[in-house]
Design an enzyme around this catalytic site. Sequence first.
Site, PDB file in Angstrom:
ATOM      1  N   LYS A  87       0.858  -1.191   0.000  1.00  0.00           N
ATOM      2  CA  LYS A  87       0.000   0.000   0.000  1.00  0.00           C
ATOM      3  C   LYS A  87       0.892   1.238   0.000  1.00  0.00           C
ATOM      4  O   LYS A  87       1.751   1.408   0.878  1.00  0.00           O
ATOM      5  CB  LYS A  87      -0.882  -0.043   1.251  1.00  0.00           C
TER       6      LYS A  87
HETATM    7  O1  G3P Z   1      -7.754   1.788   5.316  1.00  0.00           O
HETATM    8  C1  G3P Z   1      -8.091   3.006   4.733  1.00  0.00           C
HETATM    9  C2  G3P Z   1      -9.461   3.540   5.074  1.00  0.00           C
HETATM   10  O2  G3P Z   1     -10.423   2.550   4.904  1.00  0.00           O
HETATM   11  C3  G3P Z   1      -9.558   4.269   6.373  1.00  0.00           C
HETATM   12  O3  G3P Z   1     -10.865   4.449   6.818  1.00  0.00           O
HETATM   13  O4  G3P Z   1     -12.434   4.936   8.646  1.00  0.00           O
HETATM   14  O5  G3P Z   1     -10.063   5.710   8.847  1.00  0.00           O
HETATM   15  O6  G3P Z   1     -11.609   6.802   7.241  1.00  0.00           O
HETATM   16  P1  G3P Z   1     -11.255   5.537   7.937  1.00  0.00           P
END
Ligand code: G3P
Length: 216
Positions: A87
Amino acid sequence: MKFFIDTANLEQIKKAQDLGVLDGVTTNPSLMAKEGIKGKEAINAHYKAICDIVDGDVSAEVLSVDYDGMMKEAAELVKIDDKIVVKIPMIADGIKAIKALTAKGIRTNCTLVFSVGQALLAAKAGATYVSPFIGRLDDISSDGLILIEDIRLIYDNYGFETQILAASIRNSMHIINCAKLGADVITSPLDSILALLKHPLTDIGLAKFIEDSKKL
Ligand code: G3P
């Protein structure tokens, strides 16, 4: 459509795997920190533990923000397991790294994507996955789903093979709407996946079937 779980929590990953519909896992430094994992050895061991649970792809994020650092980390990460997808953040050095890693046959997930322009660059560089963060766009009164729709249109216009991995999912309607818009993958907390199971008429209907089954 693939279902990934967005967590570094092994119990949650096991539960999703046991449900039988899990296609992979995504993690990020914040999710790893939440599990209290510290140091390179512990981080790599945790990725290995995740890979041992799931059958599909496991996104492991680089911590460097410069090209050389990202390339070095990527080379180490892919040694952990064949399931690892590297990633990489959506920055200029990240795009360069995605291009170089793709040329080496290393799969990548371009993360922190918030615009169609960024998604176009990720696809041009050959990313395996692009991760638009739809919940974080909604959080700032923008519309994350419009981003998914626009990326789908542009990728289809040119036949880009980069898979749209809708990230930052906040609820089950996000999942359903991403499916309607043609996202290739969603990565979600377990709760939003389990919420797809729920309908009051299912519960009422099942209670009636159980009651009537006693008459048989
Ligand atoms: O892993 C990346 C993404 O899904 C993060 O989500 O909930 O931290 O905005 P969030």
